[in-house]
Design an enzyme around this catalytic site. Sequence first.
Site, PDB file in Angstrom:
ATOM      1  N   ARG A  23       0.830  -1.198   0.000  1.00  0.00           N
ATOM      2  CA  ARG A  23       0.000   0.000   0.000  1.00  0.00           C
ATOM      3  C   ARG A  23       0.863   1.246   0.000  1.00  0.00           C
ATOM      4  O   ARG A  23       1.902   1.272   0.660  1.00  0.00           O
ATOM      5  CB  ARG A  23      -0.844   0.077   1.279  1.00  0.00           C
ATOM      6  CG  ARG A  23      -1.972  -0.871   1.326  1.00  0.00           C
ATOM      7  CD  ARG A  23      -2.396  -1.060   2.774  1.00  0.00           C
ATOM      8  NE  ARG A  23      -3.098  -2.312   2.875  1.00  0.00           N
ATOM      9  CZ  ARG A  23      -4.399  -2.439   2.716  1.00  0.00           C
ATOM     10  NH1 ARG A  23      -5.148  -1.382   2.466  1.00  0.00           N
ATOM     11  NH2 ARG A  23      -4.971  -3.608   2.798  1.00  0.00           N
ATOM     12  N   SER A  65       5.643  -5.429   7.734  1.00  0.00           N
ATOM     13  CA  SER A  65       4.958  -6.309   8.694  1.00  0.00           C
ATOM     14  C   SER A  65       5.667  -7.640   8.891  1.00  0.00           C
ATOM     15  O   SER A  65       5.061  -8.709   8.748  1.00  0.00           O
ATOM     16  CB  SER A  65       3.525  -6.547   8.239  1.00  0.00           C
ATOM     17  OG  SER A  65       2.935  -5.326   7.889  1.00  0.00           O
ATOM     18  N   ASP A  81       3.564  -3.502  11.521  1.00  0.00           N
ATOM     19  CA  ASP A  81       2.149  -3.108  11.374  1.00  0.00           C
ATOM     20  C   ASP A  81       1.444  -2.957  12.725  1.00  0.00           C
ATOM     21  O   ASP A  81       0.552  -2.121  12.875  1.00  0.00           O
ATOM     22  CB  ASP A  81       1.374  -4.075  10.464  1.00  0.00           C
ATOM     23  CG  ASP A  81       1.557  -5.532  10.833  1.00  0.00           C
ATOM     24  OD1 ASP A  81       2.364  -5.830  11.730  1.00  0.00           O
ATOM     25  OD2 ASP A  81       0.888  -6.394  10.215  1.00  0.00           O
TER      26      ASP A  81
HETATM   27  C1  GLC Z   1       3.587 -11.890  11.260  1.00  0.00           C
HETATM   28  C2  GLC Z   1       4.795 -10.995  11.245  1.00  0.00           C
HETATM   29  C3  GLC Z   1       4.576  -9.819  12.140  1.00  0.00           C
HETATM   30  C4  GLC Z   1       3.325  -9.109  11.785  1.00  0.00           C
HETATM   31  C5  GLC Z   1       2.171 -10.071  11.806  1.00  0.00           C
HETATM   32  C6  GLC Z   1       0.868  -9.430  11.413  1.00  0.00           C
HETATM   33  O1  GLC Z   1       3.455 -12.417  12.510  1.00  0.00           O
HETATM   34  O2  GLC Z   1       5.922 -11.744  11.672  1.00  0.00           O
HETATM   35  O3  GLC Z   1       5.661  -8.941  12.050  1.00  0.00           O
HETATM   36  O4  GLC Z   1       3.063  -8.081  12.682  1.00  0.00           O
HETATM   37  O5  GLC Z   1       2.433 -11.142  10.940  1.00  0.00           O
HETATM   38  O6  GLC Z   1       0.904  -8.959  10.126  1.00  0.00           O
END
Ligand code: GLC
Length: 942
Positions: free
Chosen positions: A541, A605, A659
């Site tokens: 995004r 993320s 995230d």
């Molecule tokens: C996975 C990633 C983490 C992220 C989560 C939600 O667990 O390792 O960093 O926050 O997914 O997207």
Amino acid sequence: MFAVHLVVSFFSKLQEDPTKKVDRFMYAMHLHDDQLSDISARFQAEMKKGLSAESNAAAAVKMLPTHVHSTPDGSEKGHFLALDLGGSKFKVLQVKVREGTGVRRGGVEMEEKTYPIPEELLTGSGKELFDHVSESLKDFLHEKKISVEKKHPLALTFSFPCEQSALNQGLLLNWSKNFRARGVQGKDVVQALREAVNRTGGMDVEVLAMVNDTVATMMTCGFDDRYCEVGLIVGSGTNACYMEELHHIDLVEGDEGRMCVNTEWGAFGDDGALNDYITEFDREVDAASNNPGKQILEKMVSGMYLGELVRLVVLKMAKLGLLFEGQVSDALRTKGKITTAHVAAMEEYKHGLKNTRNILVDLDLSPTPDDCIAVQRVSTIVSFRSSNLVAAGLAAILTQIRQNRHLRTLRITVGVDGTVYKTHPRYANRLHKVVQRLIPECHVRFVLSDRGSSKGAALVTAVAQRLASQRRQVDETLLPLRLSGEQLLLVKKRMRGALEAGLKSKGPSAVKMLPSYVYQTPDGTEHGKYLALGLGGTNFRALLVDLKKGLLQNSRLNHKIYPTPVEIMQGSGEELFDHIAQCVGDFLDYMGMKSARLPAGFTFSFPCEQAGIDTGTLVSWTKRFKATDCEGHNVVGMLREAIKRRNEFDLDIVSVVNDTVGTMMSCACEDPQCEIGLIAGTGTNVCYMEELKNIEKIEQEKGQMEREGEEKQDDGAEREKKEEHAGIPKMCINTEWGGLGDDGFLDDIITHYDSEVDQNSLNPGKQRFEKLISGMYLGEVVRQVLLNLTRGGLLFRGQVTEALKTPGIFHTKYLSQIESDRLALLQVRSVLQQLGLDSTCDDSIIVKEVCGAVSHRAAQLCGAGLAAVVDKIRENRGLDHLDITVGVDGSLYKLHPHFSGVLQQTVKMLAPQCTVSFLPSEGGSGTGAALTAAVARKKLEK
Ligand code: GLC
Ligand code: BG6
Ligand code: GLC
């Protein structure tokens, strides 16, 4: 003029076709299609009345629940004894149902014997009647050399209205037809039979199921035709049953799936609903019957009464001089002298007239050829009316089924039995035609039951046996997924331990506890234009955020979403970051801002080891990502290089955040109490504000910040209302809680379904907690359980289809749909169908149950983890009670109908000293990234 008319009518009468006078005389028995539609509509209204709890007591049509939930699916097996009581013949049978015959036909063997019931037993005491039944059974065992040592399951077809609260129980509401034995009405018939069997002695039988003949007929025909969901009897009596949606049957608890309802339609009209269609002959038949005022429709339709109706019409016509030149014999005056067999014989194709003549002669009458034609016509009108009325009733039932299923057209099979339908030469044909005319939108097939109803009764018994054992097996399969309160507490405790361990350990730990270098949540003074970039579950995004005084609601958000192709997720790192740079370039073009060197926040993320807000080394990929040469590299650096390679635009990448952190930041803007960020989407993770002094692994940083914190505390007096803890230096920790259990700590709750999912994933052995919770894996856990159930023959007829073998078919979206309470089971079936899974009604109940168990466990585990986090924060602050807000995002949390509720409940249960509010993120983590960038900038500017 008058005289001329008389003369004309006299001559025309002389030459008249004898059928015409009959037609005129019996005008009231002639029912036009619009009248039939009217009757059909009335009957459908009666059905609704009978189904509703409020009106059932007053309803003439009783609509009795039968506790038969499914039609045969071919997996029934076993040997059964069967009794068939209440039709024109009483039979004892042995039914052998063979398992898995594939082509179902031929899967059943039957031996039977008819035992006459002496006339006086029909009206004697119930005890005598049942003793006769039980003695016949014993005789049968003896004759067929069936062991009396062994226990035999027994199926009872009992063709009278019974109120059932279970398959093996039923109170006789009232006798009908020619039965009237005393002391049985209001009693449990199964019990009466058991007692009789005991009195007879010398046999060991267990009555497992009692069914009405309509139900048994539907089941018999359903064995060969899975569209058969209606059973019809036009025999001594008449009645119909059909598969109704459980949620329409007020008298039975539960609203999922279907149940067969025995309409007892013979009683239609008992409350006057048919008064305008009833003739004087019907009244006479009724008055002379065993049960005056009762079974009004039955008396217009069924075999016990058709002959009588014909006799009464013929008698009346003779008396009026319209037949036999007015001659009437004693025989014609005698009740029962014309039978349904006579009616059928009179209407035979070739010999009908001859038969009619013989019948009349046997009644001591001297018919002319015209008399024979006329009497044959009487038979036709009476039997035609019967089939018309049955058609009207069927039309109502089929319409009800079609409407239940929200279908424009309906393909369905009606299983039929009964002497009238079977032996009358024209009955079936006429019935089929009228049904087709009344409801052209339904494609109705009629199937004659194969050798009576006992096969079906045995199948019900087999189903009852199978369902009970199936239920046990499904429960056993789901048991490991059901977590107790103690287990959840244990998970909370382990999470707590893992959080502490992660904060200490500089080396690898299951829960990584990654410092984010975000020291505070936004305070509302952030401003400026920022580019927010996010790489997460499946999309990249880009958005432009204009933070006007931090009020995000007023910010202008412009954004674009770019799906990340799997080959990019799993290709080379350079390709991945080139792809991102390309998307950014496109977005800047779109916004017309390619020349501005915007400050940017990057939501990434995945777990990153950070040494500052603008740098992050990818520890390991999770979820669907596996791009090469990224792990161990600074992702901000990789992005900068890709932008440089592109050489089209420039960016000032100010921050990189997880995230969870982005979500917390964006929610904190709305609610200052928000100090936790939770993601329950493709993956799952949590971040929270931890006190710097507790983050043992970043000693140096701590020292410096603590000094800063002291300074802050000094001017704390200015901010009067700030809570005490606000001055304590903190840092947001990205827990990466998905890794809980990677050290074997969850092995006691991990099931072999989870292990399968883990083994088939991109990162076996990693993210074990995440794999129990998040959207990317839940569907896979469900699929593993379904595979197991199917292999065990408990689902999808034991067929492991390609669809079921396809990883990833159950997206969060589908799980959410399947579990939605508002969806009727039929819609669940259609969701499954979209996924290529062809399910029966029972299958969809089980699938829904599996989805429920898996998502419930997920929400509970997520809750247990969160309970550990909030309690830790509470204890950090030395509080008895903590009020805190969690900013949440993710498709599972937002779309699933129960996840959020169960999660919140669990937190409440496991962390009773915390009041936790949940704030779903509006702007997504992207705005949070921009805010982080803004906060970071402010810090730099200071
Ligand atoms: C996975 C990633 C983490 C992220 C989560 C939600 O667990 O390792 O960093 O926050 O997914 O997207
Ligand atoms: C028989 C079934 O074939 O038909 C019975 O085995 C059912 O269960 C009967 O009651 C109904 O027809 P009739 O004409 O015998 O009443
Ligand atoms: C009578 C009975 C009913 C039965 C039907 C056909 O109507 O009340 O239970 O199904 O006859 O045998």
